[in-house]
Design an enzyme around this catalytic site. Structure first.
Site: not given
Lengths: 349, 349
Positions: A178, A252, A103, A17, A19, A140
């Site tokens: 998460h 995350d 996602k 995970h 970004h 999410h």
């Protein structure tokens, strides 16, 4: 494994995970993920989200270009689901290995999620295909209903959305991203299914919501889902220490410029790439669970995604590591998680 | 009182919980409190706290000097209790009307509370005197134990500290400041005693904790005690609408420079002086409880403090009022509560 270990060698882990953002931030932060991880799931919620194969291919190229030449690092790309996503695009992307999954962002549930899903029923046709072709769905998992208390949104999502979804698509591979609550842990453990897993971040293991208010409000510790009560933090630490196969590393890591974090409307996200693996090993050591460190970091993820386990290894040594105070990017800075603090573990050069 | 009132005239209210700060901030913000309120309890937690008569007299002079000449505004001064406060100073200050009460800050529970009380038993001798001389005790009612969840600290304070304190000193007049929870309301209502009251702020009536996270984390809505779950906000609105005599206006207007609010460690406090009374009337109107507006604003407080009710009146009219975007103070700015927003009520010029 003795608690007084000086060195620990494990199969090189993956971060399921991440970004990386784009442009100048991408060029600066990707190296940190590449240092610790062989592969990384690259979340698609750019300002212009990765909603099709073309965007994914060019984003992946930008990522690799940002890394050191002939890097062994492998970005694993994800399709950002919208209510306009075409089933053919999804299927083609998965078969051609352009995407390793898709996602689901509930509309306006987090950063760059305005293109997300308003009504999950509108994309049941996509889940139908994903189940058939065994394409993993990353979620999410928070309700985006403003009337639901912000600390209840994960638990309510599991009741209101995830349970019905899994009844309808029992063989749809789902990763609840998460996770932060006892409710998420017990649901995943009760199911104990090869079709359901959870990723856990270092900050939700190391902190609870009190931390965000020590010496004042600390927007750098603001992330979604929020840091929760201590009992939830303890439950996360217990489940990773149990060696359960249903959970694996998903940091995350989410960089934002300092000016966008320390702001009248501070954005959500904690940039932990420079230290995430060192944080995880610290928690496993504190929990006397180093024997489960490798499976959490390097085995449960690939097994769930039906991917080969990495051949390379990485060695961490019990030597203090000071985390960067800040990272300069042009006139801006990014402040990493635990900036300036000292961890007990370092990566062996 | 009809909900479609265009004008409401009440006895001029008092604000029983105000932070005016000092120096340049004092000079700028005191006018706003003076506009709406005849008297105001001036909280003593300056950087150099008001711990004795001398400091109180000079601070009161600075406050009056900051107001328009021959202002009718009356600052009501409060002694900041420390574990070194001398009983004589307290008694003398109260008899000479230098102080109208004394404030208990649990050590490090809020802004400038590092001189506060670490162990409440250490000042039982002061409570003994205060009970005898009928000197009111104002309390920031939160446990300062970092292991207690920050959202539980008010409820735990009532159980762990307030109940035992009132058992020991049943005739000590106590005001539980800026209450935010069902637990505080039900305890005060159950006691229904002339020795126990609560003040309530406009922001805890108008908002709940979700508001602090809409469109990102909003440090301008960070205050202590924190905004709580919606059920607590609803309980506060219900109790003021019930007309209960045990609660009265205490805005907890708490100015901070924008740079100290939007900060890696943002400080706690909401500056609502420019609009607090207009916020209160809006809530009473929404709750169809305008018949209780005067008692909450202008009667319950003086009655509890055994002070005369004001003779002057103030009239509010149903005319939109736009709240200031910001207040300039030298190179700094202060951003008021609901900055730039429009309320339905204005003060009649």
């Amino acid at each position: 494994m003795s608690k007084f270990l000086k060195k620990i060698k494990i199969i090189k882990p993956d971060d399921w995970h991440v970004h990386l953002r784009d442009n100048e931030i991408l060029k600066k932060v990707s190296q940190y993920t590449g240092t610790f991880y062989k592969r990384a799931i690259i979340m698609p919620n750019l300002e212009e989200p990765i909603t099709n194969c073309f965007r994914s291919i060019s984003y992946r190229r930008r990522i690799l270009n940002s890394m050191t030449p002939n890097t062994a690092f492998q970005p694993l790309m994800i399709c950002y689901l919208t209510e306009k996503t075409s089933p053919e695009e999804l299927q083609q992307g998965f078969f051609k290995k352009i995407f390793v999954g898709a996602k689901l962002y509930p509309h306006c549930s987090t950063t760059n999620s305005k293109y997300g899903i308003k009504n999950i029923n509108n994309i049941y046709h996509l889940f139908n295909i994903m189940e058939k072709i065994k394409m993993p769905l990353l979620i999410h998992g928070e309700e985006n209903n403003l009337n639901i208390d912000i600390y209840d949104r994960e638990a309510k999502f599991i009741e209101n959305t995830l349970k019905p979804l899994r009844k309808k698509f029992p063989e749809l591979k789902i990763i609840l991203e998460h996770i932060t609550t006892e409710e998420a842990i017990s649901y995943i453990e009760e199911c104990n299914s090869s079709y359901l897993a959870g990723t856990i971040t270092p900050h939700h293991l190391m902190l609870n919501r009190n931390n965000m208010f020590i010496d004042g409000i600390q927007p750098h510790l603001y992330c979604l889902p929020l840091l929760k009560r201590k009992k939830h933090q303890i439950a996360l630490r217990n489940v990773i220490s149990s060696g359960s196969k249903n959970f694996f590393l998903g940091s995350d890591t989410a960089p934002h410029f300092h000016k966008n974090k320390i702001n009248t409307f501070g954005c959500a996200g904690i940039f932990n790439a420079p230290s995430s693996l060192l944080c995880y090993v610290s928690v496993f050591e504190e929990m006397n669970a180093l024997q489960h460190f490798q499976s959490f970091c390097s085995e449960n993820g690939p097994n769930f995604y039906n991917m080969p386990i990495n051949k390379e290894t990485i060695t961490l040594v019990k030597k203090p590591h000071k985390i960067l105070e800040k990272i300069n990017i042009g006139k801006n800075i990014i402040v990493p998680f635990l900036a300036g603090k000292r961890l007990d573990w370092s990566i062996e050069k």
